[in-house]
Motif scaffolding. Structure first.
Motif, PDB file in Angstrom:
ATOM      1  N   SER A 191     133.205  64.745  41.191  1.00  0.00           N
ATOM      2  CA  SER A 191     132.952  63.305  40.727  1.00  0.00           C
ATOM      3  C   SER A 191     131.747  63.359  39.837  1.00  0.00           C
ATOM      4  CB  SER A 191     132.637  62.653  42.054  1.00  0.00           C
ATOM      5  OG  SER A 191     132.352  61.175  41.389  1.00  0.00           O
ATOM      6  N   CYS A 192     131.955  62.839  38.812  1.00  0.00           N
ATOM      7  CA  CYS A 192     130.432  62.599  37.867  1.00  0.00           C
ATOM      8  C   CYS A 192     130.769  61.665  36.658  1.00  0.00           C
ATOM      9  CB  CYS A 192     130.019  63.956  37.306  1.00  0.00           C
ATOM     10  SG  CYS A 192     131.050  64.460  36.487  1.00  0.00           S
ATOM     11  N   SER A 193     129.894  61.149  36.079  1.00  0.00           N
ATOM     12  CA  SER A 193     129.968  60.391  34.945  1.00  0.00           C
ATOM     13  C   SER A 193     129.498  61.038  33.656  1.00  0.00           C
ATOM     14  CB  SER A 193     129.425  58.974  34.975  1.00  0.00           C
ATOM     15  OG  SER A 193     129.984  58.155  36.258  1.00  0.00           O
ATOM     16  N   LYS A 194     129.803  60.601  32.390  1.00  0.00           N
ATOM     17  CA  LYS A 194     129.196  61.158  31.260  1.00  0.00           C
ATOM     18  C   LYS A 194     129.345  60.164  29.995  1.00  0.00           C
ATOM     19  CE  LYS A 194     129.731  65.429  28.477  1.00  0.00           C
ATOM     20  NZ  LYS A 194     130.424  66.535  28.222  1.00  0.00           N
ATOM     21  N   THR A 195     128.529  59.941  29.289  1.00  0.00           N
ATOM     22  CA  THR A 195     128.757  59.340  27.834  1.00  0.00           C
ATOM     23  C   THR A 195     129.273  60.071  26.899  1.00  0.00           C
ATOM     24  OG1 THR A 195     127.136  57.742  28.502  1.00  0.00           O
ATOM     25  CG2 THR A 195     127.537  57.804  25.974  1.00  0.00           C
ATOM     26  N   LEU A 196     130.545  59.704  26.356  1.00  0.00           N
ATOM     27  CA  LEU A 196     131.241  60.658  25.507  1.00  0.00           C
ATOM     28  C   LEU A 196     131.094  60.158  24.147  1.00  0.00           C
ATOM     29  CD1 LEU A 196     134.575  60.743  27.576  1.00  0.00           C
ATOM     30  CD2 LEU A 196     132.589  62.327  27.569  1.00  0.00           C
ATOM     31  N   GLN A 197     130.786  61.031  23.315  1.00  0.00           N
ATOM     32  CA  GLN A 197     130.718  60.954  21.770  1.00  0.00           C
ATOM     33  C   GLN A 197     132.336  60.913  21.247  1.00  0.00           C
ATOM     34  OE1 GLN A 197     127.943  60.459  19.745  1.00  0.00           O
ATOM     35  NE2 GLN A 197     126.573  60.421  21.709  1.00  0.00           N
ATOM     36  N   PRO A 198     132.511  60.361  20.179  1.00  0.00           N
ATOM     37  CA  PRO A 198     133.811  60.579  19.693  1.00  0.00           C
ATOM     38  C   PRO A 198     134.431  62.027  19.693  1.00  0.00           C
ATOM     39  CG  PRO A 198     132.747  59.077  18.266  1.00  0.00           C
ATOM     40  CD  PRO A 198     131.777  59.864  19.269  1.00  0.00           C
ATOM     41  N   GLY A 199     135.686  62.436  20.406  1.00  0.00           N
ATOM     42  CA  GLY A 199     136.075  63.703  20.625  1.00  0.00           C
ATOM     43  C   GLY A 199     135.535  64.438  21.534  1.00  0.00           C
ATOM     44  N   GLN A 200     134.632  63.780  22.358  1.00  0.00           N
ATOM     45  CA  GLN A 200     134.170  64.760  23.553  1.00  0.00           C
ATOM     46  C   GLN A 200     135.068  64.412  24.672  1.00  0.00           C
ATOM     47  OE1 GLN A 200     130.151  63.750  23.935  1.00  0.00           O
ATOM     48  NE2 GLN A 200     129.444  65.545  23.486  1.00  0.00           N
ATOM     49  N   ARG A 201     134.730  65.182  25.633  1.00  0.00           N
ATOM     50  CA  ARG A 201     135.664  65.218  26.929  1.00  0.00           C
ATOM     51  C   ARG A 201     134.799  65.345  28.205  1.00  0.00           C
ATOM     52  NH1 ARG A 201     140.411  67.639  26.041  1.00  0.00           N
ATOM     53  NH2 ARG A 201     139.851  67.745  23.861  1.00  0.00           N
ATOM     54  N   LEU A 202     135.078  64.706  29.332  1.00  0.00           N
ATOM     55  CA  LEU A 202     134.512  64.847  30.685  1.00  0.00           C
ATOM     56  C   LEU A 202     135.733  65.477  31.518  1.00  0.00           C
ATOM     57  CD1 LEU A 202     132.422  64.579  32.988  1.00  0.00           C
ATOM     58  CD2 LEU A 202     133.738  62.115  33.232  1.00  0.00           C
ATOM     59  N   VAL A 203     135.358  66.796  32.093  1.00  0.00           N
ATOM     60  CA  VAL A 203     136.242  67.557  32.545  1.00  0.00           C
ATOM     61  C   VAL A 203     135.670  67.688  34.089  1.00  0.00           C
ATOM     62  CG1 VAL A 203     137.456  69.601  33.105  1.00  0.00           C
ATOM     63  CG2 VAL A 203     137.334  68.853  30.715  1.00  0.00           C
ATOM     64  N   VAL A 204     136.288  67.260  35.165  1.00  0.00           N
ATOM     65  CA  VAL A 204     136.106  67.457  36.800  1.00  0.00           C
ATOM     66  C   VAL A 204     136.916  68.338  37.231  1.00  0.00           C
ATOM     67  CG1 VAL A 204     135.550  66.092  38.634  1.00  0.00           C
ATOM     68  CG2 VAL A 204     134.909  65.058  36.594  1.00  0.00           C
ATOM     69  N   ALA A 205     136.506  69.440  38.209  1.00  0.00           N
ATOM     70  CA  ALA A 205     137.407  70.209  38.857  1.00  0.00           C
ATOM     71  C   ALA A 205     137.349  69.863  40.289  1.00  0.00           C
ATOM     72  CB  ALA A 205     136.989  71.741  38.319  1.00  0.00           C
ATOM     73  N   ALA A 206     138.296  70.374  40.980  1.00  0.00           N
ATOM     74  CA  ALA A 206     138.143  70.371  42.528  1.00  0.00           C
ATOM     75  C   ALA A 206     138.485  71.904  43.038  1.00  0.00           C
ATOM     76  CB  ALA A 206     139.077  69.410  42.893  1.00  0.00           C
ATOM     77  N   ASN A 207     137.934  72.022  44.189  1.00  0.00           N
ATOM     78  CA  ASN A 207     138.270  73.398  44.891  1.00  0.00           C
ATOM     79  C   ASN A 207     139.683  73.109  45.237  1.00  0.00           C
ATOM     80  OD1 ASN A 207     135.617  74.266  44.996  1.00  0.00           O
ATOM     81  ND2 ASN A 207     135.016  73.141  46.420  1.00  0.00           N
ATOM     82  N   TYR A 208     140.267  74.201  45.836  1.00  0.00           N
ATOM     83  CA  TYR A 208     141.648  74.220  46.067  1.00  0.00           C
ATOM     84  C   TYR A 208     141.914  73.228  47.171  1.00  0.00           C
ATOM     85  CZ  TYR A 208     146.298  75.778  47.332  1.00  0.00           C
ATOM     86  OH  TYR A 208     147.748  76.134  47.469  1.00  0.00           O
ATOM     87  N   ALA A 209     142.954  72.293  46.938  1.00  0.00           N
ATOM     88  CA  ALA A 209     143.472  71.244  47.721  1.00  0.00           C
ATOM     89  C   ALA A 209     144.697  71.512  48.200  1.00  0.00           C
ATOM     90  CB  ALA A 209     143.503  69.983  46.865  1.00  0.00           C
ATOM     91  N   PHE A 210     144.477  71.770  49.767  1.00  0.00           N
ATOM     92  CA  PHE A 210     145.744  72.320  50.612  1.00  0.00           C
ATOM     93  C   PHE A 210     146.850  70.922  51.019  1.00  0.00           C
ATOM     94  CE2 PHE A 210     142.538  75.176  51.927  1.00  0.00           C
ATOM     95  CZ  PHE A 210     143.208  76.414  51.676  1.00  0.00           C
ATOM     96  N   ASN A 211     146.162  69.718  50.650  1.00  0.00           N
ATOM     97  CA  ASN A 211     147.312  68.666  50.904  1.00  0.00           C
ATOM     98  C   ASN A 211     147.155  67.562  49.701  1.00  0.00           C
ATOM     99  OD1 ASN A 211     147.764  69.510  53.565  1.00  0.00           O
ATOM    100  ND2 ASN A 211     145.442  68.859  54.265  1.00  0.00           N
ATOM    101  N   GLY A 212     147.015  68.188  48.841  1.00  0.00           N
ATOM    102  CA  GLY A 212     146.883  67.254  47.458  1.00  0.00           C
ATOM    103  C   GLY A 212     145.632  66.805  47.378  1.00  0.00           C
ATOM    104  N   VAL A 213     145.591  65.748  46.249  1.00  0.00           N
ATOM    105  CA  VAL A 213     144.309  64.940  45.785  1.00  0.00           C
ATOM    106  C   VAL A 213     144.520  63.621  45.451  1.00  0.00           C
ATOM    107  CG1 VAL A 213     143.001  67.267  45.243  1.00  0.00           C
ATOM    108  CG2 VAL A 213     144.383  65.741  43.384  1.00  0.00           C
ATOM    109  N   THR A 214     143.487  62.854  45.348  1.00  0.00           N
ATOM    110  CA  THR A 214     143.538  61.560  44.771  1.00  0.00           C
ATOM    111  C   THR A 214     142.524  61.430  43.621  1.00  0.00           C
ATOM    112  OG1 THR A 214     144.098  60.493  47.088  1.00  0.00           O
ATOM    113  CG2 THR A 214     143.231  58.906  45.325  1.00  0.00           C
ATOM    114  N   VAL A 215     143.061  60.965  42.509  1.00  0.00           N
ATOM    115  CA  VAL A 215     142.076  61.131  41.317  1.00  0.00           C
ATOM    116  C   VAL A 215     141.889  59.714  40.811  1.00  0.00           C
ATOM    117  CG1 VAL A 215     142.177  61.832  38.856  1.00  0.00           C
ATOM    118  CG2 VAL A 215     143.007  63.269  40.539  1.00  0.00           C
ATOM    119  N   GLN A 216     140.731  59.240  40.453  1.00  0.00           N
ATOM    120  CA  GLN A 216     140.419  57.758  40.018  1.00  0.00           C
ATOM    121  C   GLN A 216     139.519  57.982  38.947  1.00  0.00           C
ATOM    122  OE1 GLN A 216     139.215  55.361  43.133  1.00  0.00           O
ATOM    123  NE2 GLN A 216     139.329  53.418  41.734  1.00  0.00           N
TER     124      GLN A 216
END
Length: 136
Positions: free
Chosen positions: A47-72
């Protein structure tokens, strides 16, 4: 060198030359360019937040999820485009969800096990946006 050995060497050379033209007949094509989300080092884990300039991206990763995940996710202003990808091996990712420009995404639950990455992408050409993403 005996005459018999010379004939064998010449026959082998002729055979190699005749096959050489067909061995590389198909032109090599370049590999498809990888998606930047797949190769970009994640900005954070879970989880995190970031101010994005035009063309930029925020990428969040997760460790291996054995039962799936919830993304928001959320974004200010005119929003961002949200993409969620999943991988079974941590190297090759497949897109499992994508939105057009929006200010909120989810919560969406993905029940398959695997590695997940979520991205908020500012496709705007001149506006800033602050994006937040979480994977739990």
């Amino acid at each position: 060198m005996s005459l018999k050995r010379l004939r064998i060497a010449l026959a082998t050379a002729a055979l190699a030359l005749s096959l050489g033209g067909t061995a590389y007949a198909a032109p090599l094509s370049p590999a498809a360019a990888p998606d930047p989300i797949d190769i970009q080092a994640p900005d954070c884990l879970n989880s995190c937040s970031k101010t994005l300039q035009p063309g930029q991206r925020l990428v969040v990763a997760a460790n291996y999820a054995f039962n799936g995940v919830t993304v928001q996710g959320s974004a200010t202003g005119f929003g961002a485009r949200f993409v969620v990808k999943r991988s079974t091996d941590g190297r090759t990712y497949t897109k499992v969800a994508e939105t057009p420009f929006t200010t909120s995404f989810g919560p969406v639950t993905f029940s398959q096990p695997g590695y997940y990455r979520a991205a908020a992408i500012n496709d705007s050409t001149w506006l800033l946006t602050t994006a937040s993403l979480s994977i739990h």
